[in-house]
Design a protein around this motif. Structure first.
Motif, PDB file in Angstrom:
ATOM      1  N   ILE A 137       0.913  -1.091  -0.066  1.00  0.00           N
ATOM      2  CA  ILE A 137       0.084  -0.038   0.013  1.00  0.00           C
ATOM      3  C   ILE A 137       0.888   1.219   0.016  1.00  0.00           C
ATOM      4  O   ILE A 137       0.603   2.158  -0.830  1.00  0.00           O
ATOM      5  CB  ILE A 137      -0.924   0.023   1.225  1.00  0.00           C
ATOM      6  CG1 ILE A 137      -1.831  -1.082   1.025  1.00  0.00           C
ATOM      7  CG2 ILE A 137      -1.889   1.419   1.223  1.00  0.00           C
ATOM      8  CD1 ILE A 137      -2.632  -1.295   2.510  1.00  0.00           C
TER       9      ILE A 137
ATOM     10  N   CYS B  80       2.425   1.875  -3.284  1.00  0.00           N
ATOM     11  CA  CYS B  80       1.153   2.441  -4.325  1.00  0.00           C
ATOM     12  C   CYS B  80       0.852   3.932  -4.163  1.00  0.00           C
ATOM     13  O   CYS B  80       0.592   4.372  -5.005  1.00  0.00           O
ATOM     14  CB  CYS B  80      -0.216   1.345  -4.025  1.00  0.00           C
ATOM     15  SG  CYS B  80       0.141  -0.251  -4.573  1.00  0.00           S
TER      16      CYS B  80
ATOM     17  N   ALA C 192       1.316  -0.846 -11.696  1.00  0.00           N
ATOM     18  CA  ALA C 192      -0.063  -0.284 -10.998  1.00  0.00           C
ATOM     19  C   ALA C 192       0.198   1.350 -10.747  1.00  0.00           C
ATOM     20  O   ALA C 192       0.951   1.759 -10.214  1.00  0.00           O
ATOM     21  CB  ALA C 192      -0.260  -0.979  -9.424  1.00  0.00           C
TER      22      ALA C 192
ATOM     23  N   LEU D 296     -10.917  -1.652 -14.872  1.00  0.00           N
ATOM     24  CA  LEU D 296     -10.010  -2.844 -14.521  1.00  0.00           C
ATOM     25  C   LEU D 296     -10.091  -2.892 -13.126  1.00  0.00           C
ATOM     26  O   LEU D 296     -10.002  -3.875 -12.389  1.00  0.00           O
ATOM     27  CB  LEU D 296      -8.781  -2.865 -15.384  1.00  0.00           C
ATOM     28  CG  LEU D 296      -8.018  -4.248 -14.913  1.00  0.00           C
ATOM     29  CD1 LEU D 296      -8.279  -5.313 -15.414  1.00  0.00           C
ATOM     30  CD2 LEU D 296      -6.475  -3.827 -15.451  1.00  0.00           C
ATOM     31  N   GLN D 297      -9.185  -1.894 -12.395  1.00  0.00           N
ATOM     32  CA  GLN D 297      -8.917  -1.757 -11.123  1.00  0.00           C
ATOM     33  C   GLN D 297     -10.296  -2.211 -10.348  1.00  0.00           C
ATOM     34  O   GLN D 297     -10.418  -2.612  -9.107  1.00  0.00           O
ATOM     35  CB  GLN D 297      -8.378  -0.375 -10.817  1.00  0.00           C
ATOM     36  CG  GLN D 297      -7.034  -0.435 -11.313  1.00  0.00           C
ATOM     37  CD  GLN D 297      -6.280   1.130 -10.871  1.00  0.00           C
ATOM     38  OE1 GLN D 297      -7.106   1.794 -11.061  1.00  0.00           O
ATOM     39  NE2 GLN D 297      -4.905   0.951 -10.829  1.00  0.00           N
TER      40      GLN D 297
ATOM     41  N   ALA E  14      -4.738   1.711   4.501  1.00  0.00           N
ATOM     42  CA  ALA E  14      -5.206   1.624   3.186  1.00  0.00           C
ATOM     43  C   ALA E  14      -6.227   2.568   2.755  1.00  0.00           C
ATOM     44  O   ALA E  14      -6.117   3.234   1.737  1.00  0.00           O
ATOM     45  CB  ALA E  14      -5.555   0.252   2.811  1.00  0.00           C
TER      46      ALA E  14
ATOM     47  N   GLU F 171      -5.275   6.147   2.700  1.00  0.00           N
ATOM     48  CA  GLU F 171      -4.349   6.428   1.277  1.00  0.00           C
ATOM     49  C   GLU F 171      -5.523   6.635   0.049  1.00  0.00           C
ATOM     50  O   GLU F 171      -5.134   7.304  -0.789  1.00  0.00           O
ATOM     51  CB  GLU F 171      -3.497   5.566   0.902  1.00  0.00           C
ATOM     52  CG  GLU F 171      -2.366   5.290   1.927  1.00  0.00           C
ATOM     53  CD  GLU F 171      -1.502   6.349   2.159  1.00  0.00           C
ATOM     54  OE1 GLU F 171      -1.566   7.350   0.965  1.00  0.00           O
ATOM     55  OE2 GLU F 171      -0.916   6.603   3.229  1.00  0.00           O
TER      56      GLU F 171
ATOM     57  N   GLU G 107      -7.681   5.839  -4.968  1.00  0.00           N
ATOM     58  CA  GLU G 107      -6.549   5.467  -6.113  1.00  0.00           C
ATOM     59  C   GLU G 107      -5.596   4.455  -5.789  1.00  0.00           C
ATOM     60  O   GLU G 107      -5.255   3.518  -6.412  1.00  0.00           O
ATOM     61  CB  GLU G 107      -5.866   6.769  -6.239  1.00  0.00           C
ATOM     62  CG  GLU G 107      -5.398   6.941  -7.648  1.00  0.00           C
ATOM     63  CD  GLU G 107      -4.799   8.390  -7.989  1.00  0.00           C
ATOM     64  OE1 GLU G 107      -4.953   8.890  -8.936  1.00  0.00           O
ATOM     65  OE2 GLU G 107      -4.085   8.894  -7.174  1.00  0.00           O
ATOM     66  N   VAL G 108      -5.117   4.477  -4.393  1.00  0.00           N
ATOM     67  CA  VAL G 108      -4.311   3.628  -3.891  1.00  0.00           C
ATOM     68  C   VAL G 108      -4.840   2.098  -3.816  1.00  0.00           C
ATOM     69  O   VAL G 108      -4.013   1.133  -4.099  1.00  0.00           O
ATOM     70  CB  VAL G 108      -3.533   4.099  -2.648  1.00  0.00           C
ATOM     71  CG1 VAL G 108      -2.714   3.037  -1.765  1.00  0.00           C
ATOM     72  CG2 VAL G 108      -2.711   5.433  -2.879  1.00  0.00           C
TER      73      VAL G 108
ATOM     74  N   ARG H  93      -4.637   0.335  -7.073  1.00  0.00           N
ATOM     75  CA  ARG H  93      -3.213   0.053  -7.591  1.00  0.00           C
ATOM     76  C   ARG H  93      -2.827  -1.260  -6.685  1.00  0.00           C
ATOM     77  O   ARG H  93      -2.428  -2.033  -7.274  1.00  0.00           O
ATOM     78  CB  ARG H  93      -2.232   1.084  -7.370  1.00  0.00           C
ATOM     79  CG  ARG H  93      -2.462   2.206  -8.441  1.00  0.00           C
ATOM     80  CD  ARG H  93      -1.243   2.953  -8.208  1.00  0.00           C
ATOM     81  NE  ARG H  93      -1.840   4.347  -8.935  1.00  0.00           N
ATOM     82  CZ  ARG H  93      -1.466   5.710  -8.215  1.00  0.00           C
ATOM     83  NH1 ARG H  93      -0.487   5.654  -7.157  1.00  0.00           N
ATOM     84  NH2 ARG H  93      -1.682   6.732  -8.882  1.00  0.00           N
ATOM     85  N   ALA H  94      -3.169  -1.258  -5.186  1.00  0.00           N
ATOM     86  CA  ALA H  94      -2.859  -2.135  -4.583  1.00  0.00           C
ATOM     87  C   ALA H  94      -3.446  -3.664  -5.078  1.00  0.00           C
ATOM     88  O   ALA H  94      -2.823  -4.515  -4.945  1.00  0.00           O
ATOM     89  CB  ALA H  94      -3.111  -1.934  -3.101  1.00  0.00           C
TER      90      ALA H  94
ATOM     91  N   GLN I  34      -4.470  -4.224  -7.726  1.00  0.00           N
ATOM     92  CA  GLN I  34      -3.675  -4.700  -9.047  1.00  0.00           C
ATOM     93  C   GLN I  34      -2.577  -5.489  -8.878  1.00  0.00           C
ATOM     94  O   GLN I  34      -2.071  -6.121  -9.607  1.00  0.00           O
ATOM     95  CB  GLN I  34      -3.269  -3.205  -9.831  1.00  0.00           C
ATOM     96  CG  GLN I  34      -3.724  -3.601 -11.402  1.00  0.00           C
ATOM     97  CD  GLN I  34      -4.029  -2.319 -12.237  1.00  0.00           C
ATOM     98  OE1 GLN I  34      -3.268  -1.029 -11.714  1.00  0.00           O
ATOM     99  NE2 GLN I  34      -4.374  -2.276 -13.193  1.00  0.00           N
TER     100      GLN I  34
END
Lengths: 405, 501, 362
Positions: free
Chosen positions: B435, B438, B452, C10-11, C133, C136, C139-140, C143-144, C146
């Motif tokens: 995390i 990211c 990502a 997709l995310q 998490a 954040e 968005e984060v 990505r995490a 992904q």
């Protein structure tokens, strides 16, 4: 900016506090040094009907040889083998016996690597369902542990010595994995006990005594025959020939050597089994329930003491194949005689086959399966193939005139 | 910079001399040489050790002291024409003069002239161009940056000859007045990126910059992260490659270490040699590096977790042999691991700091003490030594030194978590790190960029190292000015057939 | 707008996959096996209809109110008072769901791996990581997901492949022995899991390409369906009728796996992969609860709410059930109806009302 500035250290401090608090716990931490690793377990029933749990425990200190004090008490275990020792406790059930056992030992008993579970004959005859319950319910014992029944006391098997392998449990495990004989895991046993046929079959262990008294540590145990269970009670056993028949029917023969006599007794051809598959096709015609058994095997010739020329004579090969079919038939017949007619227990899962093929008819007959099963007509259709005659055929160089006879 | 009259160069020689002497009071390294130029008086000022004295004598003092030189000095612009010095520019203020003086120039003042002159005769002792010690490779250029800025820029200019490569100067640091250069290729680096970097560098207000690390610490996006967000290199080829990808480089005077931004985790895990070797080997080595990246982070924790929580996961015979070797160890696995890891870190640090002659002794002592003696004394088990050794090797596989340090640091909290909750704690730690990664950005570019957020086309330089002819597009960082590197159809296809057999 | 980040479709799909699957893979096979018997592998296919329906409803509502989340358009459709009331019911249901999830997670970990560790610690640690998490932002999270989800899925499917040699196709037969009713009954419980796709309504407004939301929503449902099908089938083919005797059949299946003598007893690996899924699941619900509460209260930022909501969720997890049996009972009986009402029927009503009123985003 400033707000974020003090928030971060605060979060760190909170994390630190949590971390240090957590460290005071370490609730589930167990060092390997504090474990007594069980390599195998034996379950027996003593004369009073109580349960005897015997475990074989690995001695980590023993490896270097010498040094370690050997546990020599005659009653409770001790084997000449340095790697393991066995320990027995009596209790009402496994959990109870286990707690007694734990009370005697300084280290926490650990089931996670117990790959072998042996039931004594007496315990098997009085029902194994309660034991299975513990072994599946507790989180530590493995579903993949191999299960056996031993003739006589199961703890004797674990107390044997092993020369080739690390310990006797490892010996049994390797034997089961080689798939030469029947191998049944705990999960498979549980599945057998819950499926339609309500029966089970386990490999039977026999102990071969040592050749002389001096070579005490050369006694060994091997799989010889089968133990047949009706519901969860053992009701009988078969010899190794019938056991082979059972394996054919259960489609569990993967390797083996078959010796046949195509030109009468006195000379033989031995075949190495490469591949075998059995298909059971149930048929219901009117009131007769029939089972067609198709067995396909592929073999290589291994030894030939007959005068047949396997290298060049196609006819001879056909002859050997036909003889092999007969051999398979006879082994299976033996099994059927012993199990279907003798013990009347459906260990071939015919019940499941009928259930899957004829669900409607099965529903009606389900309750009467025990009467129905001995009358199921079994037709055998073995189909042995000899693929290769082997590397060389010395026999073919025998002078022709000898052949002519 | 105040532009009041006192700061301007005065026509009076005396005033100029006094102004300089006043500024450089108690500065023994500043020299003044007064002389006569025909009838006129003049003086030169320079800092000892920064000026090429031979040239000063031959090309400045000699022609000036000759007869007739004074005439040329009458009109202010004429003086450089008689000096055989390439860099001879006028200076209007004393302040300007001071900054040139401290840069190694010789200041020339002539009585009556409204301006002084700065003569670029700088020459000081500098290290020659050597192979970079921290980033050695097998195949590739062997030159590395030095502490001297103009040597460094010359190395870059030799690689990228197009005038599109721009070099923008900054002066940072109130006292050090360090020269900082922003280098980029116009048309490849996004406008917004250049603007952002310019702004961040201009914002710096500090007394001194001694190394590019100062700049890094002042312009990075998340200063509280253990991970470096700006790549550091001392190789001109790495900088050139980054410039061609549309990144910018920041060169700082006085250090060979150059900053490259924006950079992603994957660019930190790449070595220039990936591109110089054949692409299959490059790909394999990359995967090896990714694997060992994970190993650095989790191997000791995994060992602790499995050995204290998940005994069943180890194959039976392996567990039995570990049990044998651990039998006499007095410590719990976690303590054992911490002990070994900390002493390994100490050993590594000592090896870096010590003089080279002693370094060998340290490694011998370390290997003997930690490897041999500790196991035979029964303090540490042999498998643990192996785990620590593998982890150590793994951490050295990461090309970017600072990334390796970050990982080495993070494995300690994960070890604690693993000691508390086993694999569960380990995974929670790893998830928290993911995390964090990211959420990181390097000058606005997500730190895990092509993975990502996922950028399918850029995977060709992350999951594999695509052949040169297949790498047609540039990575998309903040903007995209010129996406294509090369026209298609570059794959070599030699004609076949008609070969004499 | 409170959330400033954007995620790709997709995310979103990747975030939703473990949100449905992680708890479903554990307890659903055993629960459906009780009702559907050997036909239990059909049930995911039947219950996925609810998933498709929920995604469709959310996307239709999203098209009417493209910038609003579920909490916001509750108000837009139902008016200030009724809307706020409906929103509060949603928020409480999210917290309750989160509590249940945490409890399931705690029960699983404490029941199988960390037997002596207090459950509160196990839950607290996960919530702490989740809180970080959620702080954040979306968005984060995207990505995490992904990065983490492909790894976890790879592990799970790898395990399924290793199981292949031990599978027996005969365990599947006879198909539909007792007619179609048992699988239909059995599919009611998984429906409640599929209805959790309502969570997409908290992500749709933040998609970088909003028109792809529906497509990827469907893809996500299909992916869940396939994974659940694979897991159910593998359990059935491995253990047959025995499956219903296990509390966590998939765990037992993984414990049974063995490859070449050294890849044995890898259930801890399953736990690790599953923890990733669990983490994403908690985070998605946590995020929805935090964002929704902030929108409901009209706060400029949801971050101050994270810690109090986390504590509430931990409390809910303790109150949810006195023991594991009760929890299983809740999952099998009460939760499906509760979830279906909240997550399918109510959104359908909202959509209907909005259509009648012709309401559009303001």
């Amino acid at each position: 900016m400033n707000r974020a500035g003090w928030r971060y250290p605060l979060a760190l401090a909170a994390l630190w506090c949590m971390g240090s608090l957590g460290l005071t716990g370490c609730w589930d931490r167990t060092e390997v040094n504090d474990l007594a690793l069980i390599t195998g377990a034996a379950i027996d029933r003593d004369e009073a009907g109580r349960l005897e749990l015997t475990v074989q425990i690995f001695i980590p200190r023993a490896s270097g040889g010498g040094g370690g004090a050997e546990p020599m008490s005659q009653k409770n275990g001790s084997t000449g083998n340095n790697n393991t020792f066995t320990r027995t406790a009596v209790g009402e059930n496994i959990a109870d016996a286990f707690s007694h056992l734990q009370g005697e030992l300084s280290r926490a008993l650990f089931w996670g690597h117990a790959e072998v579970i042996v039931f004594g004959e007496a315990a098997a005859k009085s029902g194994i369902r309660d034991h299975i319950d513990y072994l599946l319910r507790a989180p530590q014992p493995r579903e993949r542990a191999f299960v056996y029944v031993s003739k006589g006391k199961a703890q004797d098997v674990l107390q044997l010595h092993s020369i080739l392998e690390r310990d006797t449990a490892e010996v049994l495990r390797e034997m089961s994995k080689s798939k030469l004989a029947l191998s049944v895991t705990l999960a498979e046993l549980a599945a057998m006990l819950t499926d339609d046929a309500h029966s089970a079959v386990l490999p039977m262990l026999t102990i071969v005594p040592a050749p002389t008294f001096k070579q005490m540590d050369q006694a060994l145990s091997f799989i010889d025959g089968l133990a047949v269970f009706k519901d969860d009670r053992m009701i009988g056993g078969t010899d190794s020939n019938a056991a082979r028949g059972v394996l054919w029917l259960r489609n569990e023969i993967k390797r083996g050597i078959v010796t046949v006599h195509p030109v009468g007794p006195g000379s033989s051809v031995s075949l190495k089994l490469l591949k075998s598959s059995t298909r059971l096709i149930p048929r219901i015609e009117g009131d007769t329930w029939r089972m067609d058994v198709y067995i396909r095997t592929e073999n290589d010739a291994l030894q030939n003491t007959t005068r047949l020329n396997l290298t060049s004579n196609l006819q001879a090969m056909k002859q050997v194949e036909a003889e092999m079919n007969e051999e398979m038939k006879s082994q299976i017949r033996q099994a059927l005689v012993a199990v279907q007619e003798g013990m009347k227990v459906d260990i071939f899962d015919f019940a499941g086959e009928f259930h899957r093929a004829y669900p409607v008819a099965w529903k009606k007959e389900k309750s009467r399966w025990d009467e129905r099963f001995p009358n199921v007509e079994v037709r055998l259709h073995p189909n042995a193939k000899m693929l290769r005659p082997g590397l060389a055929s010395i026999r073919s160089t025998v002078p022709d005139k000898e052949y002519a006879k | 910079m105040s532009k009041d009259s006192s700061d301007l160069v005065s026509p009076s020689l005396e005033a100029n001399l006094r102004a300089l002497q006043g500024l450089y009071e108690n500065c023994a390294d500043v020299y003044y040489r007064e002389f006569n130029m025909g009838k006129k008086k003049a003086f030169v000022a320079y800092i000892d050790g920064m000026v090429n004295i031979d040239q000063l004598d031959q090309h400045v003092l000699a022609p000036l002291m000759r007869e007739g030189a004074a005439d040329a000095a009458d009109d202010a612009g004429g003086l450089p024409s008689i000096l055989s010095v390439a860099d001879a520019g006028p200076i209007a203020t004393i302040d300007e003069g001071v900054s040139r003086l401290s840069g190694g120039s010789v200041l020339l003042f002539v009585d009556g002239a409204p301006r002084g002159f700065a003569l670029g005769l700088a020459k000081w002792e500098k290290r020659s161009v050597e192979e970079p010690a921290a980033e050695s490779i097998v195949r590739g250029p062997r030159e590395g940056f030095t502490e001297t800025l103009n040597v460094n820029t010359s190395m870059l200019r030799r690689k990228i000859k197009s005038p599109a490569m721009k070099i923008v100067p900054f002066e940072v640091g109130k006292l050090t007045r360090t020269k900082v250069l922003l280098v980029y290729v116009e048309g490849l680096a996004a406008e917004s990126l250049i603007r952002e970097v310019r702004e961040r560098i201009s914002r710096i207000d500090i007394d001194g910059i001694l190394e590019s690390g100062y700049i890094e610490g002042l312009i990075e996006d998340n200063p509280l992260s253990p991970f470096p967000q700006i790549q550091v290199t001392e190789r001109p080829d790495v900088v050139s490659a980054s410039l061609l990808e549309g990144r910018v480089a920041i060169l700082v005077d006085g250090t060979p270490f150059t900053l490259i931004a924006p950079s992603t985790l994957f660019s930190m895990l790449q070595s220039p040699e990936d591109y110089y070797q054949r692409f299959m080997i490059g790909t394999l080595i990359r995967w090896l590096r990714y694997t060992f990246f994970l190993i650095t982070l989790v191997l000791p924790s995994l060992y602790v977790a499995i050995l204290t929580f998940h005994h069943e996961m180890v194959p039976t015979s392996l567990l039995l042999s570990i049990a044998k070797s651990r039998e006499d160890i007095p410590f719990p696995a976690l303590v054992e691991a911490l002990l070994m890891e900390v002493s390994f870190e100490a050993l590594r640090e000592a090896g870096v700091r010590l003089p080279k002659q002693v370094g060998a002794a340290v490694s011998i002592v370390g290997a003997l003490v930690i490897g041999q003696a500790a196991t035979s004394a029964g303090l540490v088990s042999a498998p643990m030594v192996m785990v620590v050794a593998i982890t150590g090797i793994a951490s050295f596989m990461i090309p970017q030194y600072s990334t390796g340090i970050a990982l080495r640091m993070l494995r300690f909290p994960i070890m604690f978590l693993a000691g508390m909750f086993g694999l569960l704690g380990l995974m929670l730690g790893v998830i928290a790190i993911v995390i964090h990664l990211c959420s990181l950005r390097s000058l606005g570019v997500p730190y895990l960029q092509p993975l990502a957020p996922m950028k399918g086309r850029e995977m060709k330089d992350v999951l594999i190292r695509a052949p040169v002819w297949a790498m047609r597009t540039r990575p998309r960082l903040t903007g995209r000015s010129e996406p294509y590197r090369q026209p298609p159809g570059q794959r070599p296809k030699p004609p076949k057939g008609n070969d004499p057999s | 707008m409170i959330e400033k980040g954007k995620i790709s479709a997709l995310q979103m799909a990747l975030l939703m996959h473990p949100t449905i699957l992680s708890t479903a893979a554990l307890s659903v096979p055993a629960i459906t096996m009780e009702k559907a018997g050997t036909d239990m592998w059909i049930t995911p296919a039947l219950s996925s209809v609810v998933g498709f329906l929920t995604v469709y409803l959310s996307c239709r509502l999203h098209r009417r109110f493209p910038k609003e989340t579920l909490i916001e358009y509750c108000r837009s459709i139902l008016g200030a008072y009724l809307g706020k009331a409906a929103a509060v019911v949603y928020l409480i249901s999210f917290l309750y769901t989160m509590g249940i999830i945490l409890r399931e997670y705690g029960e699983f970990i404490v029941g199988t791996f960390l037997v002596k560790t207090p459950m509160i610690w196990v839950i607290l640690c996960l919530v702490a990581v989740c809180a970080y998490a959620v702080r954040e932002g979306l968005e984060v999270l995207g990505r995490a997901a992904q990065i983490l989800i492909p790894g976890a899925t790879f592990v799970i499917f790898g395990m399924l492949v290793i199981m292949l040699p031990d599978m027996h196709l005969k365990h599947m037969l006879p198909i539909l022995e007792n007619g179609p009713l048992p699988p239909l009954l059995g599919s009611i419980v998984p429906m409640s899991w599929f209805s959790q796709f309502i969570m997409v309504s908290f992500m749709l407004p933040y998609l970088s390409q909003p028109n792809k939301g529906l497509k990827w929503g469907y893809i996500s449902v299909a992916a869940v369906l396939i994974t659940l099908l694979a897991i159910n089938l593998s359990i059935l083919l491995l253990f047959g009728p025995l499956s219903k005797e296990f509390s966590y059949p998939f765990l037992n299946a993984v414990r049974y796996v063995a490859l070449a003598d050294f890849l044995e007893h890898i259930e801890s690996l399953l736990m690790a992969a599953w923890l990733i899924g669990m983490f994403i699941k908690v985070v998605v619900v946590y995020y929805a609860a935090a964002l929704g509460t902030a929108q409901w209260l009209g706060l400029p930022d949801y971050r101050p709410l994270i810690v109090p909501l986390g504590f509430l969720a931990i409390l809910f997890s303790i109150w949810a059930a006195p023991n594991y049996q009760a929890l299983k009972e809740i999952l099998g009986t009460e939760l499906p109806f509760f979830a279906l009402t909240m997550q399918v029927v109510l959104p359908a009503c909202l959509l209907g009302l909005a259509a009648i009123k012709g309401g559009r985003a303001t």
